[in-house]
Scaffold this motif. Sequence first.
Motif, PDB file in Angstrom:
ATOM      1  N   VAL A  18       0.926  -1.357   0.152  1.00  0.00           N
ATOM      2  CA  VAL A  18      -0.296   0.205   0.005  1.00  0.00           C
ATOM      3  C   VAL A  18       0.766   1.479   0.376  1.00  0.00           C
ATOM      4  O   VAL A  18       1.992   1.035   0.555  1.00  0.00           O
ATOM      5  CB  VAL A  18      -0.912   0.065   1.252  1.00  0.00           C
ATOM      6  CG1 VAL A  18      -1.363   1.264   0.792  1.00  0.00           C
ATOM      7  CG2 VAL A  18      -2.153  -1.227   0.716  1.00  0.00           C
ATOM      8  N   ILE A  19       0.983   2.021  -0.872  1.00  0.00           N
ATOM      9  CA  ILE A  19       1.494   3.166  -1.061  1.00  0.00           C
ATOM     10  C   ILE A  19       0.611   4.448  -0.882  1.00  0.00           C
ATOM     11  O   ILE A  19       0.169   5.552  -1.870  1.00  0.00           O
ATOM     12  CB  ILE A  19       2.176   3.821  -2.336  1.00  0.00           C
ATOM     13  CG1 ILE A  19       3.022   2.354  -2.914  1.00  0.00           C
ATOM     14  CG2 ILE A  19       2.870   4.519  -2.432  1.00  0.00           C
ATOM     15  CD1 ILE A  19       3.068   2.171  -4.377  1.00  0.00           C
ATOM     16  N   PRO A  20       0.853   4.772   0.937  1.00  0.00           N
ATOM     17  CA  PRO A  20       0.270   5.897   0.945  1.00  0.00           C
ATOM     18  C   PRO A  20       0.473   7.434   0.658  1.00  0.00           C
ATOM     19  O   PRO A  20       1.550   7.372   0.099  1.00  0.00           O
ATOM     20  CB  PRO A  20       0.156   6.290   2.494  1.00  0.00           C
ATOM     21  CG  PRO A  20       0.857   4.835   2.818  1.00  0.00           C
ATOM     22  CD  PRO A  20       1.961   4.274   2.015  1.00  0.00           C
ATOM     23  N   GLY A  21      -0.496   8.327   0.626  1.00  0.00           N
ATOM     24  CA  GLY A  21       0.293   9.333   0.100  1.00  0.00           C
ATOM     25  C   GLY A  21       0.498  10.640   1.726  1.00  0.00           C
ATOM     26  O   GLY A  21       0.225   9.162   2.654  1.00  0.00           O
ATOM     27  N   ALA A  22       0.107  12.259   1.680  1.00  0.00           N
ATOM     28  CA  ALA A  22       0.550  12.198   2.631  1.00  0.00           C
ATOM     29  C   ALA A  22      -1.650  12.124   3.608  1.00  0.00           C
ATOM     30  O   ALA A  22      -2.151  12.068   2.721  1.00  0.00           O
ATOM     31  CB  ALA A  22       0.280  14.193   2.004  1.00  0.00           C
ATOM     32  N   THR A  23      -0.831  11.723   5.096  1.00  0.00           N
ATOM     33  CA  THR A  23      -2.041  11.397   5.737  1.00  0.00           C
ATOM     34  C   THR A  23      -1.992  11.967   7.135  1.00  0.00           C
ATOM     35  O   THR A  23      -0.746  12.340   7.707  1.00  0.00           O
ATOM     36  CB  THR A  23      -1.701   9.504   5.578  1.00  0.00           C
ATOM     37  OG1 THR A  23      -1.691   8.707   4.532  1.00  0.00           O
ATOM     38  CG2 THR A  23      -2.646   9.741   7.188  1.00  0.00           C
ATOM     39  N   GLU A  24      -3.004  12.046   7.601  1.00  0.00           N
ATOM     40  CA  GLU A  24      -2.949  12.974   8.662  1.00  0.00           C
ATOM     41  C   GLU A  24      -2.583  13.085   9.791  1.00  0.00           C
ATOM     42  O   GLU A  24      -3.879  11.641  10.951  1.00  0.00           O
ATOM     43  CB  GLU A  24      -4.474  14.068   9.070  1.00  0.00           C
ATOM     44  CG  GLU A  24      -5.054  14.194   9.961  1.00  0.00           C
ATOM     45  CD  GLU A  24      -4.186  16.053   9.711  1.00  0.00           C
ATOM     46  OE1 GLU A  24      -4.577  16.410   9.057  1.00  0.00           O
ATOM     47  OE2 GLU A  24      -3.854  16.472  11.015  1.00  0.00           O
ATOM     48  N   THR A  25      -1.392  11.680  10.498  1.00  0.00           N
ATOM     49  CA  THR A  25      -0.900  11.034  11.359  1.00  0.00           C
ATOM     50  C   THR A  25       0.451  12.304  12.519  1.00  0.00           C
ATOM     51  O   THR A  25       0.649  13.349  11.746  1.00  0.00           O
ATOM     52  CB  THR A  25      -0.268  10.283  10.830  1.00  0.00           C
ATOM     53  OG1 THR A  25       1.048  10.224  10.412  1.00  0.00           O
ATOM     54  CG2 THR A  25      -1.035   9.174   9.767  1.00  0.00           C
ATOM     55  N   GLY A  26       0.650  11.261  13.161  1.00  0.00           N
ATOM     56  CA  GLY A  26       2.135  12.027  13.997  1.00  0.00           C
ATOM     57  C   GLY A  26       3.491  12.445  13.659  1.00  0.00           C
ATOM     58  O   GLY A  26       3.584  13.195  13.190  1.00  0.00           O
ATOM     59  N   ILE A  27       3.999  11.398  12.354  1.00  0.00           N
ATOM     60  CA  ILE A  27       4.752  11.467  11.410  1.00  0.00           C
ATOM     61  C   ILE A  27       5.051  13.358  10.473  1.00  0.00           C
ATOM     62  O   ILE A  27       5.142  14.158  10.623  1.00  0.00           O
ATOM     63  CB  ILE A  27       4.317  10.915  10.474  1.00  0.00           C
ATOM     64  CG1 ILE A  27       5.521   9.884  11.059  1.00  0.00           C
ATOM     65  CG2 ILE A  27       6.095  11.573   9.141  1.00  0.00           C
ATOM     66  CD1 ILE A  27       5.905   8.603   9.255  1.00  0.00           C
ATOM     67  N   LEU A  28       3.295  13.124  10.149  1.00  0.00           N
ATOM     68  CA  LEU A  28       2.832  14.530   9.688  1.00  0.00           C
ATOM     69  C   LEU A  28       3.163  15.843  10.420  1.00  0.00           C
ATOM     70  O   LEU A  28       2.711  17.190  10.155  1.00  0.00           O
ATOM     71  CB  LEU A  28       2.118  14.906   9.120  1.00  0.00           C
ATOM     72  CG  LEU A  28       1.945  15.575   7.316  1.00  0.00           C
ATOM     73  CD1 LEU A  28       3.005  15.083   6.352  1.00  0.00           C
ATOM     74  CD2 LEU A  28       0.160  15.230   6.484  1.00  0.00           C
ATOM     75  N   ASN A  29       2.067  15.907  11.647  1.00  0.00           N
ATOM     76  CA  ASN A  29       1.753  16.657  12.712  1.00  0.00           C
ATOM     77  C   ASN A  29       3.213  17.502  13.074  1.00  0.00           C
ATOM     78  O   ASN A  29       3.325  18.062  12.949  1.00  0.00           O
ATOM     79  CB  ASN A  29       0.911  16.523  13.901  1.00  0.00           C
ATOM     80  CG  ASN A  29       0.096  15.624  13.589  1.00  0.00           C
ATOM     81  OD1 ASN A  29      -0.636  16.410  12.374  1.00  0.00           O
ATOM     82  ND2 ASN A  29      -0.833  15.375  14.047  1.00  0.00           N
TER      83      ASN A  29
END
Length: 255
Positions: free
Chosen positions: A183-194
Amino acid sequence: MPDLSGKAAIVTGCASGIGAATLRRLREDGAKVLGTDIDEATGNKICQKTGASFAVQDVSDRAGWEEIVAKAVSTFGRLDILVNNAGIVSGASIGDVDDETWDRVIAVNLTGTMAGCRAAISAMKDNPGGAKGSIINISSTTAMAPLPTDVGYSASKGGVRVLSKSVATWCAQQGYAIRCNTVIPGATETGILNAAEEATPGLKAAVAATSPMNRLADPAETAAAIAFLASDECPFMTGAELLVDGGALSIHPGF
Ligand SMILES: NC(=O)c1ccc[n+]([C@@H]2O[C@H](COP(=O)([O-])OP(=O)(O)OC[C@H]3O[C@@H](n4cnc5c(N)ncnc54)[C@H](O)[C@@H]3O)[C@@H](O)[C@H]2O)c1
């Protein structure tokens, strides 16, 4: 909704983001789940809430993988699904990456994924009723459009794509009904991005704008793709890649 009743799963990195959403989704779809994470307090809490089992795990510890798989098999009697989700960023470009930073991101994101596949296959091939299972490895759109600012992360996620195909084809050649997909996610609202948003205010909006949908993914949307691949709905899908990026990589960069 895919029916996962009677199936037993391991989800790594279950304490946050895509892993936590996947744990919830697999439970909702009927699977028994062993969630793992290095974050014991949060991982334990999420697993208790969803009726999953929990184990502390650093996925880069190759020997530890045998114990995790043994725990799943002794608890559930079988192993049907492995979601290799745990991952870290390193934030270092080729201009400033040091050996320790490079080794750590490769150890967690790529070696951890390989060790998970190897340990899971050794259990899945002996499942009651025959060799069967589904492994889902989490890559990233940075494997296709790499970050100049994170050479190790991008390279590790590129490695995950090819690793999955090698695992998939080897299992098929052995005659195992063990599938392996990415599975290849794009930008997702998670801890990494926060965390990245704290370092670079405005980053989330900028990244959201790269998708023609002009938003970030909710982790539950990625978990839905994972649940589909985990299920028996797609028995001829192996070595495949599912993009969950809101079309970000499907549009000409000029538009
Ligand atoms: N969020 C995004 O925009 C995005 C995009 C593409 C791919 N991904 C990938 O999705 C996966 C999940 O990331 P997320 O966005 O949910 O991040 P997250 O930071 O919210 O969650 C990652 C989880 O992994 C755990 N973890 C970290 N190192 C570990 C280790 N060595 N062993 C076990 N657990 C460990 C963390 O404690 C955390 O609970 C990662 O592989 C990431 O690369 C995320």
